[in-house]
Design a protein around this motif. Structure first.
Motif, short mmCIF file in Angstrom:
data_model
loop_
_atom_site.label_atom_id
_atom_site.label_comp_id
_atom_site.label_asym_id
_atom_site.label_seq_id
_atom_site.Cartn_x
_atom_site.Cartn_y
_atom_site.Cartn_z
N LEU A 226 0.51 -1.01 0.16
CA LEU A 226 -0.09 0.36 0.19
C LEU A 226 0.84 1.01 0.20
O LEU A 226 0.31 2.36 0.19
N LEU A 227 2.02 1.19 -0.20
CA LEU A 227 3.42 1.56 -0.24
C LEU A 227 3.33 3.07 -1.37
O LEU A 227 3.78 2.06 -2.52
N ALA A 228 4.08 4.52 -1.45
CA ALA A 228 4.33 4.65 -2.51
C ALA A 228 5.70 4.41 -3.06
O ALA A 228 6.51 4.53 -3.86
N ALA A 229 6.88 4.56 -1.56
CA ALA A 229 7.89 4.76 -1.38
C ALA A 229 8.35 4.05 0.08
O ALA A 229 7.53 3.81 0.92
N PRO A 230 9.37 3.79 0.19
CA PRO A 230 10.23 2.89 1.36
C PRO A 230 9.59 3.99 2.59
O PRO A 230 9.96 5.50 2.05
N THR A 231 9.18 3.64 3.17
CA THR A 231 9.28 3.83 4.75
C THR A 231 10.62 5.00 5.60
O THR A 231 11.47 4.12 5.30
N ASP A 232 11.05 5.99 5.86
CA ASP A 232 11.86 7.10 5.96
C ASP A 232 12.20 6.44 7.93
O ASP A 232 10.84 6.29 8.35
N LEU A 233 13.41 5.22 8.01
CA LEU A 233 13.03 5.52 9.77
C LEU A 233 14.41 5.74 10.23
O LEU A 233 15.36 5.43 9.55
N LYS A 234 14.14 6.35 10.89
CA LYS A 234 14.74 7.23 11.74
C LYS A 234 15.07 6.96 13.02
O LYS A 234 13.81 6.59 14.45
N ILE A 235 16.32 5.99 13.40
CA ILE A 235 16.34 5.43 14.20
C ILE A 235 17.76 6.60 15.67
O ILE A 235 18.27 7.03 15.21
N CYS A 236 16.96 7.34 16.83
CA CYS A 236 17.54 8.47 17.17
C CYS A 236 17.60 8.22 18.55
O CYS A 236 17.59 7.59 19.47
N ASN A 237 18.74 9.22 18.85
CA ASN A 237 18.92 9.39 20.35
C ASN A 237 18.64 10.60 20.50
O ASN A 237 18.32 11.37 20.64
N PHE A 238 18.29 10.66 22.69
CA PHE A 238 17.32 11.53 22.95
C PHE A 238 18.54 12.56 23.10
O PHE A 238 19.14 12.55 23.44
N VAL A 239 18.07 13.74 22.71
CA VAL A 239 19.04 14.98 23.38
C VAL A 239 18.89 15.90 24.15
O VAL A 239 19.25 16.10 25.25
N THR A 240 17.57 16.43 24.41
CA THR A 240 17.50 17.08 25.11
C THR A 240 15.50 17.57 25.20
O THR A 240 15.04 17.11 23.98
N GLY A 241 14.98 18.49 26.43
CA GLY A 241 13.30 19.22 25.96
C GLY A 241 12.84 17.88 27.18
O GLY A 241 13.00 17.52 27.66
N PHE A 242 11.65 18.18 26.72
CA PHE A 242 10.49 17.22 27.72
C PHE A 242 9.22 16.06 27.09
O PHE A 242 9.51 16.69 26.04
N GLU A 243 9.34 15.77 27.73
CA GLU A 243 8.32 14.49 26.90
C GLU A 243 6.76 14.78 27.50
O GLU A 243 6.21 13.95 26.78
N GLY A 244 6.75 15.04 28.03
CA GLY A 244 5.23 15.74 28.80
C GLY A 244 4.69 16.59 29.97
O GLY A 244 6.25 16.87 29.96
N ARG A 245 4.25 16.50 30.36
CA ARG A 245 3.81 17.79 31.55
C ARG A 245 2.97 16.67 32.56
O ARG A 245 2.41 15.84 32.40
N PRO A 246 3.56 16.95 34.24
CA PRO A 246 4.27 18.32 34.57
C PRO A 246 5.79 17.55 34.38
O PRO A 246 5.37 16.00 34.25
N SER A 247 6.48 17.23 33.72
CA SER A 247 7.76 17.31 33.98
C SER A 247 9.21 17.94 34.35
O SER A 247 9.36 19.22 34.31
N LYS A 248 10.56 17.59 34.94
CA LYS A 248 11.85 17.93 35.21
C LYS A 248 12.25 18.51 34.04
O LYS A 248 11.77 17.66 32.84
N LEU A 249 12.65 19.08 33.60
CA LEU A 249 13.41 19.53 31.84
C LEU A 249 13.84 18.39 31.43
O LEU A 249 15.18 18.78 33.07
#
Lengths: 108, 108
Positions: free
Chosen positions: A85-108
């Protein structure tokens, strides 16, 4: 110490008239993952307002959890169903976390 | 009733030797956002293991929260600092949530 967690951003590129079908198949996957993969810590699907893509935002406790995910029968079944059902291959990015907050409440 | 929440996936494409500088600027942004934008519910930065990109995964309570985010002085300052360090325009995807779970524990 660097976190062992692994993040994945996967962009699916369905054929123009198949995006709803792909979304449905991925929704089944999400239900299986939620129930059967306790170390898959996040798996949700987004649909950009423009274009013909679906983006899966994923997070795994560690490399082992990602391996478990990729080895399941329902993952292989999903790939089998989605690929035609796909028009092109899936773009798969395997990543490391750099910075930021993933939800609220949260410590940065 | 469809959720009012808005998700964003932004892929930054820094020049080869500028990825750490861009990450640092975005880290400052994340700290400002965490402190000053209570309705920005998620903002974290990922670095794919391959390639030269940084991906921001973002979630806003509603369209108003996204507007507030884009109107802040520190957002404009970030754009000003980051733009000269980029090799290509940022790929900005404004999305709706389709399905899945955003964390653990969670109901699907």
């Amino acid at each position: 110490m660097a976190s062992k967690e692994i993040h994945v951003v996967a962009t699916f590129k369905p054929k123009a008239d198949k995006i709803d079908d792909v979304a449905k198949i991925l929704a089944e996957s999400a239900a299986n993952i939620h129930k059967k993969e306790p170390n898959t810590l996040r798996f949700y699907l987004l649909r950009p307002k423009k274009g013909n893509e679906l983006i899966a935002v994923e997070k795994y406790a560690d490399a082992g959890a990602l391996k478990v995910h990729g080895g399941t029968e329902y993952f292989k079944a999903m790939i089998g169903k989605v690929t035609p059902l796909l028009a092109a291959p899936t773009d798969l990015k395997i990543c490391n976390f750099v910075t930021g907050f993933e939800g609220r409440p949260s410590k940065l």
